[in-house]
Design an enzyme around this catalytic site. Structure first.
Site, short mmCIF file in Angstrom:
data_model
loop_
_atom_site.label_atom_id
_atom_site.label_comp_id
_atom_site.label_asym_id
_atom_site.label_seq_id
_atom_site.Cartn_x
_atom_site.Cartn_y
_atom_site.Cartn_z
N ARG A 1 0.80 -1.24 0.00
CA ARG A 1 0.00 0.00 0.00
C ARG A 1 0.84 1.29 0.00
O ARG A 1 0.55 2.24 0.73
CB ARG A 1 -0.98 0.02 1.18
CG ARG A 1 -1.97 -1.13 1.20
CD ARG A 1 -2.94 -1.09 0.02
NE ARG A 1 -3.69 -2.34 -0.02
CZ ARG A 1 -3.35 -3.39 -0.79
NH1 ARG A 1 -2.32 -3.34 -1.61
NH2 ARG A 1 -4.08 -4.49 -0.78
N SER B 1 -10.67 -0.56 3.61
CA SER B 1 -9.91 -1.04 4.77
C SER B 1 -9.31 0.14 5.52
O SER B 1 -8.56 0.93 4.94
CB SER B 1 -8.77 -1.95 4.31
OG SER B 1 -9.31 -3.09 3.70
N GLU C 1 -4.42 2.47 6.69
CA GLU C 1 -4.39 2.33 5.23
C GLU C 1 -5.07 3.55 4.61
O GLU C 1 -4.60 4.10 3.62
CB GLU C 1 -5.09 1.05 4.78
CG GLU C 1 -5.09 0.90 3.26
CD GLU C 1 -5.42 -0.49 2.76
OE1 GLU C 1 -5.11 -1.48 3.44
OE2 GLU C 1 -6.00 -0.57 1.65
C1 LIG Z 1 -15.76 -0.35 -0.79
C2 LIG Z 1 -14.27 -0.20 -0.94
C3 LIG Z 1 -13.49 -1.30 -1.30
C4 LIG Z 1 -12.10 -1.18 -1.43
N1 LIG Z 1 -11.36 -2.27 -1.78
C5 LIG Z 1 -10.02 -2.17 -1.92
C6 LIG Z 1 -9.22 -3.30 -2.28
O1 LIG Z 1 -9.71 -4.39 -2.48
N2 LIG Z 1 -7.88 -3.13 -2.38
C7 LIG Z 1 -7.28 -1.92 -2.17
O2 LIG Z 1 -6.05 -1.83 -2.29
N3 LIG Z 1 -8.02 -0.83 -1.86
C8 LIG Z 1 -9.36 -0.92 -1.72
N4 LIG Z 1 -10.10 0.18 -1.38
C9 LIG Z 1 -9.42 1.48 -1.17
C10 LIG Z 1 -9.35 2.36 -2.43
O3 LIG Z 1 -10.38 2.05 -3.33
C11 LIG Z 1 -7.99 2.26 -3.13
O4 LIG Z 1 -6.94 2.66 -2.30
C12 LIG Z 1 -7.97 3.11 -4.41
O5 LIG Z 1 -6.87 2.76 -5.20
C13 LIG Z 1 -7.93 4.61 -4.12
O6 LIG Z 1 -8.11 5.29 -5.34
P1 LIG Z 1 -8.84 6.70 -5.39
O7 LIG Z 1 -8.82 7.17 -6.79
O8 LIG Z 1 -10.18 6.63 -4.75
O9 LIG Z 1 -7.85 7.57 -4.51
P2 LIG Z 1 -8.22 8.64 -3.38
O10 LIG Z 1 -8.91 7.96 -2.27
O11 LIG Z 1 -8.88 9.82 -3.99
O12 LIG Z 1 -6.74 9.04 -2.91
C14 LIG Z 1 -5.90 8.08 -2.30
C15 LIG Z 1 -4.45 8.59 -2.34
O13 LIG Z 1 -4.03 8.63 -3.69
C16 LIG Z 1 -3.57 9.93 -4.02
N5 LIG Z 1 -3.90 10.20 -5.43
C17 LIG Z 1 -5.07 9.99 -6.08
N6 LIG Z 1 -4.96 10.31 -7.38
C18 LIG Z 1 -3.68 10.75 -7.55
C19 LIG Z 1 -2.95 11.24 -8.68
N7 LIG Z 1 -3.48 11.36 -9.91
N8 LIG Z 1 -1.65 11.61 -8.48
C20 LIG Z 1 -1.08 11.51 -7.23
N9 LIG Z 1 -1.72 11.05 -6.16
C21 LIG Z 1 -3.01 10.66 -6.31
C22 LIG Z 1 -4.30 10.86 -3.05
O14 LIG Z 1 -3.61 12.09 -2.90
C23 LIG Z 1 -4.30 10.01 -1.80
O15 LIG Z 1 -3.05 10.11 -1.16
C24 LIG Z 1 -11.49 0.08 -1.22
C25 LIG Z 1 -12.28 1.19 -0.89
C26 LIG Z 1 -13.65 1.06 -0.75
C27 LIG Z 1 -14.47 2.27 -0.41
#
Ligand SMILES: Cc1cc2nc3c(=O)[nH]c(=O)nc-3n(C[C@H](O)[C@H](O)[C@H](O)COP(=O)(O)OP(=O)(O)OC[C@H]3O[C@@H](n4cnc5c(N)ncnc54)[C@H](O)[C@@H]3O)c2cc1C
Length: 302
Positions: free
Chosen positions: A175, A224, A297
């Site tokens: 992560r 998570s 996380e």
């Molecule tokens: C129901 C549910 C299920 C999930 N299941 C999983 C799973 O199975 N496995 C898992 O690993 N995660 C899971 N997650 C967590 C999440 O979906 C992941 O971490 C996902 O990759 C985050 O992406 P996001 O675009 O929503 O990022 P955000 O939540 O918007 O941001 C997360 C981080 O990424 C950074 N970021 C986002 N975009 C950029 C960019 N373009 N450039 C630089 N930094 C950036 C942000 O600044 C922040 O630090 C889950 C979440 C939910 C709500």
């Protein structure tokens, strides 16, 4: 005034630039106060021009789909940047190689790979984020992570400098990675392997089924909350929480999911303060009962 030049810039662009903008609807928890500036660039030029003008005068936070973050209730003193639609294109570059914009959803990349008969992207159908968020978090499930399919990532730093970084030069961990906190991911290139789309479809459906059995869906959560403490114990974090914390604990509308106790939920109108109280309560109780230190996380945006 503090942002007069940025107000002028707003009139020259196609992207969205708003002041005192509520962040509540921009994240899965539906929690958060306002941002001084919310910027949704539609082109790379707009993004570069903005970064140069802004010149690090306040904080910068890059937002993806908001599925892994907890904003504060108070004003975010700076700019929240969410890349616009034009940063979400996906195309095939050559055999089994795909390039995707950072604002593309993981699900769309997974679907695209399937239609091109490219395997290896099935797990992405279970992660509700964007490519940018996935690279930042090295997101993964079912024993696959972003690092396993990534070839390179194109980034821009907070000074407006664009560069391409090969995946083999990045040290990915569980992560996370050693990439600079001052990078905005613009796009990424991925490699899979040739695979029949019907087989991909079957595997994808199976993963989604397994995921829905184990984890809550269609609720206000950040996924998570804590990482599995892999260096301290073989137990999963949900086991530690179950052993140490009363499952019916709540702070305001912040509660622990009945389906998966590492998922915390906003049942109605939880504040960030409520959610942080719940997080701290769990950290303290797990430490007291098991001696294990939990690591977040989800990203708490300060
Ligand atoms: C129901 C549910 C299920 C999930 N299941 C999983 C799973 O199975 N496995 C898992 O690993 N995660 C899971 N997650 C967590 C999440 O979906 C992941 O971490 C996902 O990759 C985050 O992406 P996001 O675009 O929503 O990022 P955000 O939540 O918007 O941001 C997360 C981080 O990424 C950074 N970021 C986002 N975009 C950029 C960019 N373009 N450039 C630089 N930094 C950036 C942000 O600044 C922040 O630090 C889950 C979440 C939910 C709500």
């Amino acid at each position: 005034m503090k942002f007069n030049d940025i107000k002028e810039f707003k009139n020259k662009i196609n992207g969205k630039l708003l002041f005192d903008y509520s962040l509540q609807k921009l994240n899965w928890f539906n929690i958060g106060g306002k941002a001084e500036i919310y910027f949704r660039p539609e082109t790379l030029k707009e993004l570069i021009d903005f970064l140069k003008l802004y010149n690090n005068r306040g904080k910068i936070f890059i937002l993806g789909a908001g599925s892994n973050i907890l904003f504060d209730d108070d004003m975010f003193k700076g700019v929240v940047i969410k890349l616009g639609k034009r940063f979400s294109n996906i195309s095939k570059l050559k055999d089994n190689v795909i390039i995707a914009g950072s604002a593309a959803s993981d699900k769309n990349l997974s679907e695209f790979a399937k239609t091109e008969n490219i395997g290896g992207f099935e797990f992405l159908s279970c992660i509700p984020g964007t490519i940018g968020g996935g690279i930042k978090m090295n997101s993964g499930c079912f024993n696959k992570e972003f690092k396993d399919i990534l070839i390179s990532v194109q980034v821009i730093d907070f000074q407006g400098q664009v560069l391409t970084i090969p995946a083999k030069k990045i040290n990915f961990i569980y992560r996370g990675s050693n990439l600079s906190k001052e990078y905005i991911f613009l796009s990424a290139t991925f490699k899979g392997e040739k695979k029949n789309k019907n087989l991909i479809q079957k595997e994808t459906e199976n993963l989604i089924y397994q995921k829905e059995l184990a984890q809550p869906t269609k609720i206000k959560t950040g996924g998570s909350t804590f990482k599995n403490p892999i260096n301290q114990t073989k137990k999963k974090v949900w086991q530690l929480i179950k052993e140490s914390v009363p499952m019916d604990i709540s702070f305001g509308d912040a509660k622990i999911s009945e389906k998966h106790c590492n998922f915390f939920i906003n049942t109605k109108k939880a504040s960030s303060k409520d959610m942080k109280k719940l997080i701290n309560f769990v950290i303290k109780n797990v430490k007291t009962k098991t001696g294990i230190n939990l690591d977040l996380e989800i990203v708490i945006v300060k």
